[in-house]
Structure formats: structure tokens, C-alpha cells
Design an enzyme around this catalytic site. Structure first.
Site, PDB file in Angstrom:
ATOM      1  N   GLU A  14      30.814  40.829  41.183  1.00  0.00           N
ATOM      2  CA  GLU A  14      31.807  40.535  40.151  1.00  0.00           C
ATOM      3  C   GLU A  14      32.214  41.859  39.537  1.00  0.00           C
ATOM      4  O   GLU A  14      31.387  42.562  38.934  1.00  0.00           O
ATOM      5  CB  GLU A  14      31.274  39.599  39.074  1.00  0.00           C
ATOM      6  CG  GLU A  14      32.379  39.199  38.097  1.00  0.00           C
ATOM      7  CD  GLU A  14      31.892  38.458  36.882  1.00  0.00           C
ATOM      8  OE1 GLU A  14      32.046  39.001  35.773  1.00  0.00           O
ATOM      9  OE2 GLU A  14      31.358  37.345  37.038  1.00  0.00           O
ATOM     10  N   LEU A  15      33.495  42.186  39.669  1.00  0.00           N
ATOM     11  CA  LEU A  15      33.953  43.539  39.358  1.00  0.00           C
ATOM     12  C   LEU A  15      34.978  43.521  38.217  1.00  0.00           C
ATOM     13  O   LEU A  15      34.935  42.650  37.372  1.00  0.00           O
ATOM     14  CB  LEU A  15      34.503  44.183  40.629  1.00  0.00           C
ATOM     15  CG  LEU A  15      33.539  44.097  41.836  1.00  0.00           C
ATOM     16  CD1 LEU A  15      34.182  44.671  43.086  1.00  0.00           C
ATOM     17  CD2 LEU A  15      32.222  44.789  41.532  1.00  0.00           C
TER      18      LEU A  15
END
Length: 512
Positions: free
Chosen positions: A249-250
Site C-alpha cells: 500500500e503506497l
């Protein structure tokens, strides 16, 4: 508030063989909060092996018998919420309101997977090659040791939202929290062991990402990472070399759309709540507001009124609407983005300055207009209390501009018509889209997956995928009678014709 005895007890949970330490900061004061142990790459290797040894036993425990550990953990979280909040605020500088929402997230995760995991992880009967003659089942096998790397902005929620399903799925876990926010995470780890988690199954290592994080990526059987897109790409490349799975998750440059038929007051209140949650240090927070021209002036005025009413404070109670940024580095980034925009012609409608009298890293909630593509804050993630507002002519322009980014994590749409809101939401290239809310209800809907499109990540948290990603699917098929090799007395040509006839019959009867 945070005693030396408590710090010492929590630090005993860290896999570290040397006397080296890091100093963490009390964000509200700028003073030293604690000294936490520094792990080495050798400590990481030992932690992985210890977790692997414990995992081999844990994998043999029935899923239904794993669940009670997490139900007891749920009760302990409720019992110790105030202590967790104290540590969380000291380490992050967030308001207690934001802290309470963070601590609540793992409670939702436990409740969901305690109900769903036994069925999701149970062997599933699948249709065999030939009905009645082949028996096929799908099993879910733990990955082994999961390496979990968590960030500083939501250290408690993001750690345990990942740890819990990984452990329930039968894995061991080696956790690398951010150094600055290690204590609140260690407090949760300590509660898990109090709840009866087998010793050694969950290990904690602490250190610099390029050293300790890399060592973990190079040894674990699966990697879960929440953080920057740049680091996510590096992790994906290293994991790819080893052919191990990963979930990332960026970053995000999230849009919020106020449509022509929106309840303007609701939209203004909702936008303030989500844009400045955790001082904007939330990967799901909107930084770009696209407002239909028909309601633009009304919305902007109401939005500014709500922003100006916000109470900024270093308070260990629920009086503050917004707390501090977490570090000098984050403060410098926010200042750089705002001053760059101001110098290039942006208009600061409110905010736009640091508030050192409140604490060393405080910055006012800031609203900009006239932001153009050459400005840093136009398409780069600020990750602070800074938003820009844009006037749009219609839904088509709003959607096009919202999608004009390399990111795709979260988006929000405000409309009185749910059907209208859903129609627009389906056109947005984001892993999660909220209607008449900023980020809370989607995150709290644990039965549905959430994650990023495009440069915002790979994989999903929550939902069935949030559990099953920590497993390998295994196909076990049983041939009840010989099918693939004809008896010696039957010419192979006749065998081929008979099999073709059988397959034709099966297809016509709609069995397959």
C-alpha cells in the site's frame, strides 16, 4: 506518563543482540521520549528462523482454535485503550480523536476475521476433471513467515490490521515498525502475547529500512509493506528476484469531488474531517478538491469557515481537532510545498504557516487555490495539512482531472443522490471510493477489500483477499478410477474417440 519500566518491558520484545539504540522523540515537546534497541541483519535472520520454528507448530492448530487468542486480544485492546492512546500521541503528535479512530481499526479487523476466517480457510470442494470420477479439493496453506513493514503515520492500526490476518491464516510474523513509533506497536505485541499467542510466533526487529528492512525482504516468505511508492518499487524488485509474494500500500494524491447536487454543508464538514485527519498524514486523505462551479463559492466559504474553527493543540484529551506533524522532516516538506506554491502564484486562502508556539512540528491547516502544474503540490504527495481547490464545469471535467495522476488509492464523492454518486465513483481510478465520506466508512468495512491502483500499490487489505493473500492455494485431486491411461487391450485411437465422445456429452449436458 510513559514510565521507564514500561519502556524497558516493551523493548525486551525486540530481537536485538547489541546495545545499540535509537532515540525517539516526544513529538509534542521535541524532547527524547525513549531509547529503543537497534536490530542487526543477523538479528533479522535469527528472528525469521525463530518465527519459522514456532509457525510449524501453529500451522497444525485448527483455525477455530487459533481464534480465541484474538478474541482475548480484542478484550485487552478495549481495556488498555487509554494507555495505547497516550503512547500513540506522544510518538506521532496526532490528536486523541484521530488516535481513537486508529486504535479502533484493529478491533474491527479482529471481529471480522474471527467470524469469517474459519470458512475462508476451510478446504473447498471443487469440480473435478470428470464428475464422479475425480475428487478435487482446494486447500489453503500458510505462506510460512510473513515480513511486515509498517509506517509511522498510523503505526498501530496498519501493523495489527496486517498482523492479525497473517497470524490467523497460520503464519509466523516478523514485524519491522518505524523506529519513531515502535513503542505503541510493541505495546500491542505485548498484549497479543498476554492473550496467549505462542511464544516466538511474532518477532519484532527495529532499524533503518535499507539495513533491517532489506534483510527482512530478503528472508521472509511473503512481504507486506505500507509506505512510499519509491520504496515499494524497490521491495517489489527484491521480492521478484526471490519469487516471493508481496502486498504494497503506497502513496496517494487523492481527489475529493463535490458535485452540483451535493449537500454543501455536509461536504464542507466532511472534507475538513478527512483532509486534516492526522494533520493530513494519511495516505487516504484528499489533497485535491474538485468542486462544481454551481456550488463552488458556497462550498469554499463553508469549508474555510470550518477550517478556521479547528482547534490545534498538543492535548492528551479530546479537545484538539488537529494535532502536530510527526517530524521535522515532514514539517520541512509541508513548508517547501506551500512556499513553492505561494512563490509561483498560488493563493493561500487560510493557514500557510508553522505554529512553533504550539509545538515544534505544528503547521496550520492550509487551503490553496490557483495551483498550477509547475507547483510541487500539484501532483506530488504533500502528506500534510495542505489542500488545493479547483473549480470544474461538470462531472466529466471533475472525473478527468481527478484521474489525471499516477496514483489511485482513494477518492471521495459528495452528492445528495446515491445513484449519481455511484455513477461518478465507478469512473474514478482508485482502489476505494467513498460517497459522502472521506475515508472512514470504506476502511471500516472490513468485509470489502481496500488498496491502490496504479502507483498506489499492489494487493489488498481487508476482505477475503486480506486473509487469503497470506496463504498458498493447493489443489489436491484424486483419481477414483484410471482415466488418463487406457487399459493395454484398448487401442489408443479408440480411447481417444471414447474420451472425445465423453467430453462432448459432458459439454452438451452443461456439467462443465
Amino acid at each position: 506518563m510513559i514510565s521507564d519500566a514500561l519502556v524497558a518491558r516493551l523493548c525486551d520484545r525486540v530481537a536485538a543482540s547489541t546495545s545499540d539504540t535509537f532515540s525517539t522523540v516526544n513529538v509534542f515537546t521535541g524532547g527524547t521520549l525513549a531509547k529503543v534497541p537497534r536490530s542487526s541483519p543477523e538479528d533479522v535472520a535469527e528472528a525469521v528462523e525463530a518465527a519459522r520454528k514456532a509457525q510449524q507448530v501453529w500451522a497444525g492448530v485448527a483455525v477455530a482454535d487459533r481464534i480465541p487468542v484474538f478474541e482475548r486480544f480484542h478484550a485487552l485492546l478495549l481495556k488498555h485503550t487509554e494507555e495505547i492512546l497516550d503512547i500513540l500521541q506522544a510518538e506521532t503528535g496526532k490528536s486523541r480523536k484521530d488516535g481513537f479512530l486508529e486504535v479502533s481499526a484493529p478491533l474491527v479487523t479482529v471481529g471480522h476475521y474471527a467470524r469469517k476466517a474459519p470458512k475462508l480457510l476451510a478446504p473447498q470442494r471443487r469440480q473435478g476433471m470428470l464428475p464422479g470420477l475425480v475428487k478435487t479439493r482446494e486447500l489453503r496453506v500458510p505462506k510460512g513467515v510473513v515480513g511486515t513493514i509498517t509506517p509511522w503515520n498510523y503505526p498501530f492500526a496498519l501493523a495489527f490490521m496486517d498482523i492479525i490476518p497473517a497470524l490467523i491464516a497460520g503464519n509466523g510474523v516478523v514485524l519491522k515498525p518505524d523506529t519513531q513509533t515502535a513503542l505503541c506497536t510493541l505495546f500491542g505485541v505485548d498484549l497479543l502475547y498476554q492473550a496467549g499467542l505462542p511464544q516466538g510466533l511474532l518477532q519484532v526487529v527495529i532499524g533503518d529500512g535499507p539495513v533491517v528492512g532489506t534483510a527482512l525482504v530478503d528472508t521472509a516468505d511473503y512481504i507486506g509493506f505500507t509506505g512510499s511508492t519509491r520504496t515499494g518499487r524497490e521491495i517489489a524488485a527484491r521480492a521478484g528476484q526471490r519469487l516471493v509474494g508481496y502486498s504494497l500500500e503506497l502513496g496517494g494524491k487523492n481527489p475529493l469531488l463535490v458535485l452540483a447536487d451535493a449537500n454543501v454543508h455536509q461536504a464542507a464538514v466532511g472534507a475538513v474531517q478527512t483532509c486534516f485527519s492526522n494533520s493530513g498524514q494519511l495516505c487516504m486523505s484528499p489533497e485535491r478538491l474538485f468542486v462544481h462551479t454551481a456550488v463552488y463559492d458556497d462550498f469554499v466559504q463553508r469549508f474555510l469557515n470550518e477550517v478556521k474553527r479547528m482547534n490545534l493543540a498538543a492535548a492528551y484529551d479530546y479537545s484538539a481537532d488537529m494535532g502536530s506533524l510527526t517530524s521535522q522532516r515532514q514539517l520541512e516538506t509541508v513548508i517547501k510545498h506551500v512556499e513553492d506554491a505561494r512563490a509561483k502564484g498560488a493563493t493561500v486562502l487560510t493557514g500557510g504557516k508553522a505554529r512553533p508556539e504550539l509545538g515544534p512540528f505544528f503547521y496550520e491547516p492550509t487551503v490553496l487555490t490557483d495551483v498550477t502544474p509547475e507547483m510541487l503540490c500539484y501532483d506530488n504527495e504533500t502528506f500534510g495539512p495542505v489542500v488545493s481547490i479547483y473549480r470544474v464545469a461538470d462531472d466529466t471535467e471533475a472525473v478527468e482531472r481527478a484521474n489525471a495522476t499516477s496514483y489511485g488509492l482513494n477518492a471521495s464523492v459528495f452528492s445528495k443522490s446515491i445513484a449519481h454518486g455511484e455513477h461518478v465513483a465507478a469512473q474514478l481510478k482508485a482502489g476505494t471510493v467513498h460517497i459522502n465520506d472521506g475515508h472512514v466508512v470504506g476502511l471500516g468495512s472490513a468485509d470489502a477489500p481496500m488498496g491502490g491502483m496504479k502507483d498506489s500499490g499492489v494487493g489488498r487489505r481487508n476482505g477475503a483477499e486480506g486473509l487469503l493473500k497470506y496463504t498458498e492455494s493447493q489443489n489436491i485431486s484424486v483419481q477414483r478410477v484410471p482415466l488418463t491411461t487406457p487399459p493395454r487391450w484398448l487401442p489408443f485411437g479408440w480411447y481417444v474417440k471414447s474420451m472425445q465422445g465423453l467430453l462432448r456429452l459432458i459439454r452438451r449436458s452443461n456439467i462443465r
